[in-house]
Design a protein around this motif. Structure first.
Motif, short mmCIF file in Angstrom:
data_model
loop_
_atom_site.label_atom_id
_atom_site.label_comp_id
_atom_site.label_asym_id
_atom_site.label_seq_id
_atom_site.Cartn_x
_atom_site.Cartn_y
_atom_site.Cartn_z
N ASP A 177 1.05 -1.12 0.05
CA ASP A 177 0.00 0.27 0.01
C ASP A 177 1.06 1.23 0.05
OD1 ASP A 177 -2.09 -1.49 0.02
OD2 ASP A 177 -2.62 -1.38 2.23
N GLN A 178 1.95 1.12 0.70
CA GLN A 178 2.93 2.41 0.92
C GLN A 178 3.53 2.46 -0.46
OE1 GLN A 178 3.48 4.80 3.47
NE2 GLN A 178 3.95 5.56 1.79
N ALA A 179 3.87 1.49 -1.17
CA ALA A 179 4.50 1.57 -2.44
C ALA A 179 3.53 2.36 -3.44
CB ALA A 179 5.06 0.18 -3.18
N ARG A 180 2.12 2.00 -3.54
CA ARG A 180 1.22 2.50 -4.42
C ARG A 180 1.05 4.15 -3.92
NH1 ARG A 180 -1.11 -2.74 -4.24
NH2 ARG A 180 -2.23 -2.43 -2.13
N ALA A 181 1.30 4.34 -2.65
CA ALA A 181 0.87 5.77 -2.24
C ALA A 181 2.16 6.65 -2.74
CB ALA A 181 1.12 5.77 -0.68
N TYR A 182 3.55 5.96 -2.80
CA TYR A 182 4.83 6.63 -3.59
C TYR A 182 4.54 6.74 -5.04
CZ TYR A 182 7.33 7.05 1.07
OH TYR A 182 7.80 7.21 2.08
N GLY A 183 3.71 6.08 -5.52
CA GLY A 183 3.45 5.81 -6.94
C GLY A 183 4.92 4.92 -7.62
N ILE A 184 5.19 3.80 -6.67
CA ILE A 184 6.30 2.97 -7.11
C ILE A 184 5.47 2.00 -7.98
CG2 ILE A 184 7.85 1.17 -6.49
CD1 ILE A 184 8.27 2.85 -3.94
#
Length: 234
Positions: A177-184
């Motif tokens: 989820d954090q990766a998606r938030a960063y746009g990774i």
């Protein structure tokens, strides 16, 4: 004391560029560590699944997976694997795609979170990647993961309980989820101090440079705070 640089790394244990990126990061930090004012660095790995639809027991090798399961032309796959093998060799890694056993990696990520609880995250990431890319070990099944955990000194039964109970699956999903938030969208991806993003398996010199740059910023900020604290009250 000047705060350490925090490097958060999103990677998949079955990603060939992630192992290369890990080794290049280590080499770059080792270069910077020889400076007169070496940076203090804390590295943390986070979960990312490149192919979550992969079965645990895929019937075939890496060529079969990429050509059949992913639909890539075989000649393109062969060229790509030869290229990444050469880049890995330059980083000191002996990839064996002929031995590699393609699998789903979610349980491996759960094991990394279990190891993090016991202060052995970096050892576990290294062991899993080495097992997968150079030894032809299976890293998708619980029994095999427990064996690997025991090899680096983790409690085997505690590791088995954590994996069978899915206790750390929420931790894996939180990382994603954090990766998606960063746009990774691809890995490896390195986030420095929650501010700077570095994408891909950069050469060691690039990691050394960014470590030195961010460390200089830390030192400057610490000096400014110290000067402000010493100023007399108006």
């Amino acid at each position: 004391m000047t705060d350490a640089i925090k490097i958060d790394v999103w990677s998949d244990v079955a990603c060939p560029w992630c192992y290369i990126g890990k080794r290049n990061l280590e080499s770059g930090l080792a270069q910077a560590a020889r400076d007169d004012d070496p940076p203090r660095v804390e590295v943390t790995f986070h979960s990312f699944e490149l192919a979550p639809d992969t079965p645990v027991d895929f019937d075939g090798g890496e060529l079969d997976f990429l050509a059949g399961h992913k639909g890539m032309p075989k000649d393109e796959v062969e060229q790509m694997l030869a290229n990444v093998t050469g880049v890995a060799a330059d980083a000191g890694l002996a990839y064996r795609f002929d031995l590699l056993r393609h699998t789903n990696t979610v349980k491996a990520h759960e094991l990394i979170h279990f190891a993090t609880e016991h202060g052995r995250q970096l050892d576990t990431v290294e062991r899993l990647m080495r097992a997968y890319f150079t030894e032809g070990r299976h890293i998708g099944r619980i029994d095999d993961l427990v064996e690997l955990a025991a090899e680096i000194g983790l409690d085997a039964e505690a590791a088995r309980e954590a994996l069978t109970s899915d206790r750390h699956l929420t931790d894996v999903r939180r990382d994603q989820d954090q990766a998606r938030a960063y746009g990774i969208e691809g890995v490896p991806f390195f986030v420095i101090d929650g501010t700077y993003g570095v994408s891909g398996a950069q050469p060691p010199e690039a990691f050394a440079q960014v470590a030195r740059q961010v460390w200089a910023e830390h030192r400057s900020s610490a000096a400014e705070e110290s000067d402000a604290a010493e100023e007399p009250a108006a």
